[in-house]
Design a protein around this motif. Structure first.
Motif, PDB file in Angstrom:
ATOM      1  N   GLU A 198       0.008 -19.676  21.594  1.00 14.23           N
ATOM      2  CA  GLU A 198       1.154 -20.097  20.780  1.00 14.23           C
ATOM      3  C   GLU A 198       1.667 -18.950  19.923  1.00 14.23           C
ATOM      4  N   LEU A 199       0.757 -18.164  19.373  1.00 16.94           N
ATOM      5  CA  LEU A 199       1.166 -17.023  18.553  1.00 16.94           C
ATOM      6  C   LEU A 199       1.854 -15.972  19.424  1.00 16.94           C
ATOM      7  N   ALA A 200       1.350 -15.783  20.635  1.00 16.89           N
ATOM      8  CA  ALA A 200       1.981 -14.831  21.553  1.00 16.89           C
ATOM      9  C   ALA A 200       3.384 -15.287  21.928  1.00 16.89           C
ATOM     10  N   GLU A 201       3.548 -16.583  22.147  1.00 19.10           N
ATOM     11  CA  GLU A 201       4.875 -17.102  22.501  1.00 19.10           C
ATOM     12  C   GLU A 201       5.867 -16.915  21.357  1.00 19.10           C
ATOM     13  N   ARG A 202       5.434 -17.179  20.137  1.00 16.30           N
ATOM     14  CA  ARG A 202       6.314 -16.984  18.978  1.00 16.30           C
ATOM     15  C   ARG A 202       6.685 -15.508  18.825  1.00 16.30           C
ATOM     16  N   THR A 203       5.695 -14.639  19.059  1.00 13.05           N
ATOM     17  CA  THR A 203       5.948 -13.201  18.965  1.00 13.05           C
ATOM     18  C   THR A 203       6.997 -12.782  19.995  1.00 13.05           C
ATOM     19  N   HIS A 204       6.807 -13.236  21.231  1.00  8.78           N
ATOM     20  CA  HIS A 204       7.751 -12.887  22.298  1.00  8.78           C
ATOM     21  C   HIS A 204       9.150 -13.409  21.961  1.00  8.78           C
ATOM     22  N   HIS A 205       9.222 -14.626  21.459  1.00  8.62           N
ATOM     23  CA  HIS A 205      10.516 -15.232  21.132  1.00  8.62           C
ATOM     24  C   HIS A 205      11.198 -14.469  20.010  1.00  8.62           C
ATOM     25  N   TRP A 206      10.426 -14.092  18.974  1.00 16.68           N
ATOM     26  CA  TRP A 206      11.051 -13.399  17.835  1.00 16.68           C
ATOM     27  C   TRP A 206      11.593 -12.047  18.261  1.00 16.68           C
ATOM     28  N   TYR A 207      10.797 -11.293  18.985  1.00 20.87           N
ATOM     29  CA  TYR A 207      11.257  -9.967  19.404  1.00 20.87           C
ATOM     30  C   TYR A 207      12.406 -10.086  20.396  1.00 20.87           C
ATOM     31  N   GLY A 208      12.363 -11.103  21.253  1.00 23.53           N
ATOM     32  CA  GLY A 208      13.450 -11.282  22.204  1.00 23.53           C
ATOM     33  C   GLY A 208      14.761 -11.590  21.518  1.00 23.53           C
ATOM     34  N   SER A 209      14.719 -12.478  20.517  1.00 25.91           N
ATOM     35  CA  SER A 209      15.951 -12.822  19.806  1.00 25.91           C
ATOM     36  C   SER A 209      16.471 -11.653  18.982  1.00 25.91           C
ATOM     37  N   ARG A 210      15.567 -10.847  18.459  1.00 32.63           N
ATOM     38  CA  ARG A 210      15.983  -9.692  17.651  1.00 32.63           C
ATOM     39  C   ARG A 210      16.640  -8.631  18.530  1.00 32.63           C
ATOM     40  N   GLN A 211      16.057  -8.376  19.682  1.00 29.66           N
ATOM     41  CA  GLN A 211      16.609  -7.364  20.568  1.00 29.66           C
ATOM     42  C   GLN A 211      17.937  -7.799  21.166  1.00 29.66           C
ATOM     43  N   ALA A 212      18.123  -9.095  21.313  1.00 29.14           N
ATOM     44  CA  ALA A 212      19.385  -9.581  21.870  1.00 29.14           C
ATOM     45  C   ALA A 212      20.539  -9.377  20.912  1.00 29.14           C
ATOM     46  N   GLY A 213      20.243  -9.356  19.623  1.00 24.33           N
ATOM     47  CA  GLY A 213      21.326  -9.278  18.647  1.00 24.33           C
ATOM     48  C   GLY A 213      21.475  -7.944  17.972  1.00 24.33           C
TER      49      GLY A 213
END
Length: 250
Positions: A198-213
């Motif tokens: 779960e922590l890995a998924e949140r990490t991936h999601h946060w970095y993914g959303s940051r890089q997209a914007g």
């Protein structure tokens, strides 16, 4: 005895000479060894006897030494002409001033130790680490990150400046703050802990959303990436596992 000493008679033992001129016996012997003070022959009793000339010379040596003149220069000054004496003192004063500046710089660096990380990293990184402390991150994790920044700044100073700017921006995000706290707590977890995915998924999601914007900034060189990964992986198996899981997350 003073009258007899002034007349040049050799009346004083080394201990009496030391007391008379305000120095230690050890200092008198050092001045003998350095060739600054002539050493009189022993009398029939086996003692060395000193006279007025020795006392005057010793007072001169003591005065120059107390003024900060190095012992290596005293012999030169005792024989110098007034012009050469003045020039030599100016040179010695200049050297002492430079030494004082170096001492002051050293004191400033020692004082900087009281401010923790500021002696080892840039002010921007030090401020970022202080922000982590204010968030309640453990000193263990902060020191691990500090050491990584020390390596990064040495290997790639320009890239490190861009990365710390990005980190300084990220730490203002409450979601990133919580991620950092959770990572800090996960340090001692087993690499098989069920909370890691779960922590890995949140990490991936946060970095993914940051890089997209946002602009990702300069890509680190492969050697720097390996260095960072080794430093982080060596510290916590759970952190290594989080990284592996995050990379697998679609």
């Amino acid at each position: 005895m003073n009258d007899e000493l002034a007349a040049g008679r050799h009346l004083l033992t080394i201990g009496q000479l030391a007391d008379y001129t305000g120095v230690t016996i050890k200092a008198v012997r050092v001045y003998h060894d350095r060739g600054l003070l002539p050493e009189p022959p022993r009398d029939s009793s086996g003692y060395r006897r000193y006279g007025a000339d020795h006392a005057i010379q010793l007072v001169k040596i003591r005065t120059l030494a107390e003024a900060g003149v190095p012992l290596a220069r005293i012999k030169e000054l005792l024989k110098a002409t007034p012009e050469r004496f003045s020039a030599a003192l100016d040179e010695i004063d200049h050297n002492l001033a430079q030494r004082a500046e170096r001492i002051q710089l050293t004191r400033q660096r020692i004082a900087a130790l009281d401010h923790g990380d500021r002696l080892f990293v840039t002010p921007e990184v030090a401020e970022y680490l202080d922000q982590l402390r204010r968030l309640g991150i453990s000193e263990r994790s902060i020191l691990l990150e500090r050491d990584l920044w020390i390596l990064l700044q040495s290997a790639a100073p320009q890239e490190a400046a861009a990365w710390i700017a990005d980190k300084t921006s990220a730490i203002t995000d409450p979601e990133f703050q919580q991620l950092y706290r959770d990572y800090d707590a996960a340090f001692d977890w087993s690499p098989h802990d069920p909370r890691l995915p779960e922590l890995a998924e949140r990490t991936h999601h946060w970095y993914g959303s940051r890089q997209a914007g946002e602009d990702d900034g300069p890509a680190p060189a492969p050697a720097i990436t390996r260095l960072a990964n080794v430093a982080a992986g060596a510290s916590s198996p759970a952190w290594t596992r989080i990284g592996e899981l995050a990379r697998r997350t679609p």
